[in-house]
Design a protein around this motif. Sequence first.
Motif, PDB file in Angstrom:
ATOM      1  N   GLY A  28     -69.765 -43.259  59.212  1.00 37.15           N
ATOM      2  CA  GLY A  28     -70.996 -42.687  59.745  1.00 37.15           C
ATOM      3  C   GLY A  28     -70.726 -41.556  60.720  1.00 37.15           C
ATOM      4  O   GLY A  28     -71.415 -40.528  60.697  1.00 37.15           O
ATOM      5  N   VAL A  29     -69.718 -41.734  61.577  1.00 36.45           N
ATOM      6  CA  VAL A  29     -69.362 -40.694  62.546  1.00 36.45           C
ATOM      7  C   VAL A  29     -68.857 -39.451  61.822  1.00 36.45           C
ATOM      8  O   VAL A  29     -69.213 -38.318  62.176  1.00 36.45           O
ATOM      9  CB  VAL A  29     -68.299 -41.216  63.534  1.00 36.45           C
ATOM     10  CG1 VAL A  29     -67.759 -40.082  64.396  1.00 36.45           C
ATOM     11  CG2 VAL A  29     -68.882 -42.318  64.405  1.00 36.45           C
ATOM     12  N   LYS A  30     -68.041 -39.646  60.791  1.00 28.81           N
ATOM     13  CA  LYS A  30     -67.492 -38.509  60.062  1.00 28.81           C
ATOM     14  C   LYS A  30     -68.602 -37.747  59.328  1.00 28.81           C
ATOM     15  O   LYS A  30     -68.597 -36.509  59.286  1.00 28.81           O
ATOM     16  CB  LYS A  30     -66.411 -38.980  59.083  1.00 28.81           C
ATOM     17  CG  LYS A  30     -65.146 -39.470  59.791  1.00 28.81           C
ATOM     18  CD  LYS A  30     -64.033 -39.706  58.832  1.00 28.81           C
ATOM     19  CE  LYS A  30     -62.750 -40.101  59.549  1.00 28.81           C
ATOM     20  NZ  LYS A  30     -62.251 -39.030  60.441  1.00 28.81           N
TER      21      LYS A  30
ATOM     22  N   CYS B 282     -73.255 -31.815  61.331  1.00 26.10           N
ATOM     23  CA  CYS B 282     -73.306 -30.879  62.465  1.00 26.10           C
ATOM     24  C   CYS B 282     -72.631 -29.561  62.114  1.00 26.10           C
ATOM     25  O   CYS B 282     -73.117 -28.476  62.498  1.00 26.10           O
ATOM     26  CB  CYS B 282     -72.632 -31.500  63.687  1.00 26.10           C
ATOM     27  SG  CYS B 282     -73.563 -32.866  64.429  1.00 26.10           S
ATOM     28  N   ILE B 283     -71.512 -29.629  61.389  1.00 23.20           N
ATOM     29  CA  ILE B 283     -70.813 -28.410  60.974  1.00 23.20           C
ATOM     30  C   ILE B 283     -71.691 -27.581  60.041  1.00 23.20           C
ATOM     31  O   ILE B 283     -71.801 -26.354  60.185  1.00 23.20           O
ATOM     32  CB  ILE B 283     -69.482 -28.769  60.284  1.00 23.20           C
ATOM     33  CG1 ILE B 283     -68.507 -29.351  61.305  1.00 23.20           C
ATOM     34  CG2 ILE B 283     -68.866 -27.543  59.618  1.00 23.20           C
ATOM     35  CD1 ILE B 283     -67.260 -29.932  60.684  1.00 23.20           C
ATOM     36  N   ILE B 284     -72.343 -28.247  59.088  1.00 26.25           N
ATOM     37  CA  ILE B 284     -73.229 -27.544  58.161  1.00 26.25           C
ATOM     38  C   ILE B 284     -74.383 -26.897  58.928  1.00 26.25           C
ATOM     39  O   ILE B 284     -74.758 -25.746  58.671  1.00 26.25           O
ATOM     40  CB  ILE B 284     -73.770 -28.508  57.086  1.00 26.25           C
ATOM     41  CG1 ILE B 284     -72.625 -28.996  56.194  1.00 26.25           C
ATOM     42  CG2 ILE B 284     -74.842 -27.832  56.240  1.00 26.25           C
ATOM     43  CD1 ILE B 284     -73.050 -30.033  55.167  1.00 26.25           C
TER      44      ILE B 284
ATOM     45  N   LEU C  55     -73.137 -23.825  60.734  1.00 24.01           N
ATOM     46  CA  LEU C  55     -72.944 -22.713  59.801  1.00 24.01           C
ATOM     47  C   LEU C  55     -74.278 -22.108  59.376  1.00 24.01           C
ATOM     48  O   LEU C  55     -74.414 -20.885  59.256  1.00 24.01           O
ATOM     49  CB  LEU C  55     -72.179 -23.189  58.563  1.00 24.01           C
ATOM     50  CG  LEU C  55     -70.676 -23.394  58.717  1.00 24.01           C
ATOM     51  CD1 LEU C  55     -70.083 -23.966  57.433  1.00 24.01           C
ATOM     52  CD2 LEU C  55     -69.984 -22.091  59.065  1.00 24.01           C
ATOM     53  N   TYR C  56     -75.268 -22.962  59.158  1.00 26.31           N
ATOM     54  CA  TYR C  56     -76.577 -22.483  58.717  1.00 26.31           C
ATOM     55  C   TYR C  56     -77.213 -21.572  59.767  1.00 26.31           C
ATOM     56  O   TYR C  56     -77.795 -20.533  59.442  1.00 26.31           O
ATOM     57  CB  TYR C  56     -77.488 -23.675  58.420  1.00 26.31           C
ATOM     58  CG  TYR C  56     -78.871 -23.274  57.969  1.00 26.31           C
ATOM     59  CD1 TYR C  56     -79.108 -22.894  56.647  1.00 26.31           C
ATOM     60  CD2 TYR C  56     -79.949 -23.272  58.860  1.00 26.31           C
ATOM     61  CE1 TYR C  56     -80.380 -22.515  56.227  1.00 26.31           C
ATOM     62  CE2 TYR C  56     -81.215 -22.893  58.448  1.00 26.31           C
ATOM     63  CZ  TYR C  56     -81.425 -22.528  57.130  1.00 26.31           C
ATOM     64  OH  TYR C  56     -82.687 -22.144  56.726  1.00 26.31           O
ATOM     65  N   PHE C  57     -77.102 -21.977  61.031  1.00 23.93           N
ATOM     66  CA  PHE C  57     -77.739 -21.207  62.097  1.00 23.93           C
ATOM     67  C   PHE C  57     -76.818 -20.144  62.706  1.00 23.93           C
ATOM     68  O   PHE C  57     -77.220 -19.438  63.624  1.00 23.93           O
ATOM     69  CB  PHE C  57     -78.221 -22.148  63.213  1.00 23.93           C
ATOM     70  CG  PHE C  57     -79.375 -23.011  62.808  1.00 23.93           C
ATOM     71  CD1 PHE C  57     -80.637 -22.476  62.651  1.00 23.93           C
ATOM     72  CD2 PHE C  57     -79.192 -24.367  62.574  1.00 23.93           C
ATOM     73  CE1 PHE C  57     -81.717 -23.266  62.275  1.00 23.93           C
ATOM     74  CE2 PHE C  57     -80.256 -25.170  62.193  1.00 23.93           C
ATOM     75  CZ  PHE C  57     -81.524 -24.615  62.033  1.00 23.93           C
TER      76      PHE C  57
ATOM     77  N   ALA D  21     -62.967 -26.571  59.231  1.00 27.31           N
ATOM     78  CA  ALA D  21     -63.510 -27.929  59.241  1.00 27.31           C
ATOM     79  C   ALA D  21     -64.441 -28.152  58.054  1.00 27.31           C
ATOM     80  O   ALA D  21     -64.439 -29.228  57.439  1.00 27.31           O
ATOM     81  CB  ALA D  21     -64.249 -28.191  60.551  1.00 27.31           C
ATOM     82  N   PHE D  22     -65.235 -27.136  57.715  1.00 32.43           N
ATOM     83  CA  PHE D  22     -66.153 -27.254  56.581  1.00 32.43           C
ATOM     84  C   PHE D  22     -65.387 -27.431  55.275  1.00 32.43           C
ATOM     85  O   PHE D  22     -65.641 -28.374  54.515  1.00 32.43           O
ATOM     86  CB  PHE D  22     -67.046 -26.015  56.503  1.00 32.43           C
ATOM     87  CG  PHE D  22     -67.900 -25.965  55.264  1.00 32.43           C
ATOM     88  CD1 PHE D  22     -69.033 -26.749  55.154  1.00 32.43           C
ATOM     89  CD2 PHE D  22     -67.549 -25.142  54.199  1.00 32.43           C
ATOM     90  CE1 PHE D  22     -69.822 -26.718  54.008  1.00 32.43           C
ATOM     91  CE2 PHE D  22     -68.329 -25.101  53.050  1.00 32.43           C
ATOM     92  CZ  PHE D  22     -69.464 -25.892  52.952  1.00 32.43           C
TER      93      PHE D  22
END
Length: 296
Positions: free
Chosen positions: A228-230, A236-238, A241-243, A275-276
Amino acid sequence: MNKKRLLENNEHPVCRLALKNGATVELTKQDIIDNNISKLENAIPDLKISNNLSDNSFLNKVLSVLETGIQCQHKYYKYLCLFILCHVWLIQIIALINEVHARYSMLLISFWMTYAILRFQFKPYFRYNILLSLVKKIDVPFFLSSITFSLIILSMAYELLTPNRQCLAFYWSDIGKLMLFYGLSTITYYKFLIICCLYIALLMSVYDIYTVFEKYRLELLFGVETIGVKIFKFVCIIGLLYFLPNILSDKLCDIKDGGFIWGIIPILLNYVFYAFFANVFVGFLFFIKNIVLRHH
């Protein structure tokens, strides 16, 4: 999991790591220094996916390549590096021919990109110690390398030499078009930097992806982190990147005397992209593992 700082305390010659199923793996100080992961492979037979596949399986051949660790020794990785290098320099050459305003500052990025790719080939020094990462917090070796340090110097030098630069305004569609050679007359230093950071992050993530996958698996098996944490971190990374275009275009441009902040932005870009890609490839390997175990 109770972590023992084995390398800092000689009074505890053995570090015991407890699996969720109750099994215990004992590691000596030298095991951790040498990254002797064979003890974990003996305790966890399916740690390597290829062990569950027949020798003649095409998937086994692919996975066996990934499981060897450092990928720069394989031809596909060299071809990928060559393609990326040619693509970046083709953009650079077109910018020079068309006399794009940012053509000379782009050369800084092109030379950095070339150095980074050559570094992947000849002086890799990026081995990741999985066992040490389980008992002690350590940084990803890429971000302690000369590739990152040279990017910091390059970015800070650009900020100091171009005090009247224009703020970056872009959308992800702009980056995609530039990579396909559309609208190169609108390319800027930072847009070109984003393209190069994307490529370098891709090569970094593939470079030793199976080690990253094993680290993820062991963190789950030893209870260091939950799935769940991963997943939350990846979401959060996505989101970041989106913003990202909005953050760079609207927010940071309002900061006065933000030269230092703009100087460290490339490091943030490189890390987030890395990371993505790493999470995407690790997720794909988890998908393959589940299919293999289900059918074997």
